[in-house]
Write an enzyme that holds these catalytic residues in place. Structure first.
Site, PDB file in Angstrom:
ATOM      1  N   GLU A   1       0.856  -1.191   0.000  1.00  0.00           N
ATOM      2  CA  GLU A   1       0.000   0.000   0.000  1.00  0.00           C
ATOM      3  C   GLU A   1       0.891   1.239   0.000  1.00  0.00           C
ATOM      4  O   GLU A   1       1.536   1.550   0.994  1.00  0.00           O
ATOM      5  CB  GLU A   1      -0.921   0.015   1.219  1.00  0.00           C
ATOM      6  CG  GLU A   1      -1.795   1.270   1.281  1.00  0.00           C
ATOM      7  CD  GLU A   1      -2.571   1.417   2.579  1.00  0.00           C
ATOM      8  OE1 GLU A   1      -2.926   2.568   2.914  1.00  0.00           O
ATOM      9  OE2 GLU A   1      -2.813   0.402   3.260  1.00  0.00           O
TER      10      GLU A   1
ATOM     11  N   ARG B   1       0.508  10.418   0.057  1.00  0.00           N
ATOM     12  CA  ARG B   1       0.841  11.475   1.013  1.00  0.00           C
ATOM     13  C   ARG B   1       2.034  12.316   0.584  1.00  0.00           C
ATOM     14  O   ARG B   1       2.420  13.246   1.303  1.00  0.00           O
ATOM     15  CB  ARG B   1       1.120  10.871   2.399  1.00  0.00           C
ATOM     16  CG  ARG B   1      -0.066  10.127   2.990  1.00  0.00           C
ATOM     17  CD  ARG B   1       0.255   9.607   4.370  1.00  0.00           C
ATOM     18  NE  ARG B   1      -0.756   8.678   4.845  1.00  0.00           N
ATOM     19  CZ  ARG B   1      -0.703   8.044   6.015  1.00  0.00           C
ATOM     20  NH1 ARG B   1       0.321   8.256   6.827  1.00  0.00           N
ATOM     21  NH2 ARG B   1      -1.659   7.203   6.365  1.00  0.00           N
TER      22      ARG B   1
ATOM     23  N   LYS C   1     -11.080  -1.845   6.065  1.00  0.00           N
ATOM     24  CA  LYS C   1      -9.932  -1.351   6.833  1.00  0.00           C
ATOM     25  C   LYS C   1     -10.464  -0.721   8.117  1.00  0.00           C
ATOM     26  O   LYS C   1     -11.346   0.149   8.066  1.00  0.00           O
ATOM     27  CB  LYS C   1      -9.177  -0.318   5.995  1.00  0.00           C
ATOM     28  CG  LYS C   1      -8.094   0.448   6.748  1.00  0.00           C
ATOM     29  CD  LYS C   1      -7.434   1.458   5.823  1.00  0.00           C
ATOM     30  CE  LYS C   1      -6.448   2.347   6.566  1.00  0.00           C
ATOM     31  NZ  LYS C   1      -5.724   3.247   5.645  1.00  0.00           N
TER      32      LYS C   1
END
Length: 206
Positions: free
Chosen positions: A40, A44, A128
């Site tokens: 993943e 960001r 999640k």
């Protein structure tokens, strides 16, 4: 791909923040060499999408996903970058439906029973749980198992190599997310062998 299949490749999905494009491929290769294929890459940093593209193109066995999907534009950009799945910190039906329409398997983020119901109602059964430790951790996951026995979770956020086995022991946890597989100091030193070792060790947590 069904997102639940992501759990078939090992007990930990690394949550990765990449600051430099030059680190993307060697870091991903180091993880894959250690037996961790599902990656993943979070949205960001300014280079995140280019990193995803590079890994998808150059690291043969990597299953590349985009984290921090917050908008439909993020989802489309991840798909265009060659990602095989997406991960969102929270959930909206707009994102859920959009990802399904463009063929991007989504692991949607939830933190409450209401959010579980909303995502589950849109057809998502593997979620999640984020931010795991801050939102209630193991006690909350145990509590959610009662009314949502058919829902599986990937807890992420505040989980360490020490606490991961406790999460993984829960019946509704299939895999957990962790940032400890790619420590900032190891990346800065380009110590890819250390990252490979951490990846190998993570495979023994369950």
């Amino acid at each position: 791909m069904n997102t639940l299949e992501l759990a078939d490749h090992g007990p930990v999905i690394p949550v990765i923040v990449i600051q430099k494009l030059e680190d993307a491929v060697p870091m991903a290769q180091a993880l894959v060499d250690g037996g961790v294929r599902v990656l993943e890459i979070t949205l960001r940093t300014p280079v995140a999408l280019k990193c995803m593209e590079a890994i998808a193109r150059s690291v043969k066995d990597a299953i590349v996903g985009a984290g921090t999907i917050r908008t439909v534009d993020d989802a489309q950009a991840a798909r265009d970058a060659g990602c095989q799945f997406g991960v969102s910190p929270g959930y909206t039906s707009e994102i859920g439906h959009y990802c399904r329409n463009i063929g991007l398997p989504l692991l949607p983020g939830v933190a409450t029973a209401s959010e579980v119901m909303r995502a589950n109602g849109d057809g998502y059964g593997f979620l999640k749980f984020f931010p795991a430790s801050a939102a209630g951790g193991i006690p909350l996951l145990k509590a959610l198992h009662g009314p949502f026995a058919d829902v599986a979770f990937c807890p992420t956020g505040g989980i360490s190599v020490e606490t991961a086995p406790q999460y993984l022991a829960l019946p509704n946890v299939k895999v957990c997310g962790g940032s400890w597989l790619t420590p900032a100091d190891a990346v800065a030193a380009k110590d890819w062998a250390r990252i490979t070792r951490l990846a190998q060790e993570s495979g023994k947590l369950r």
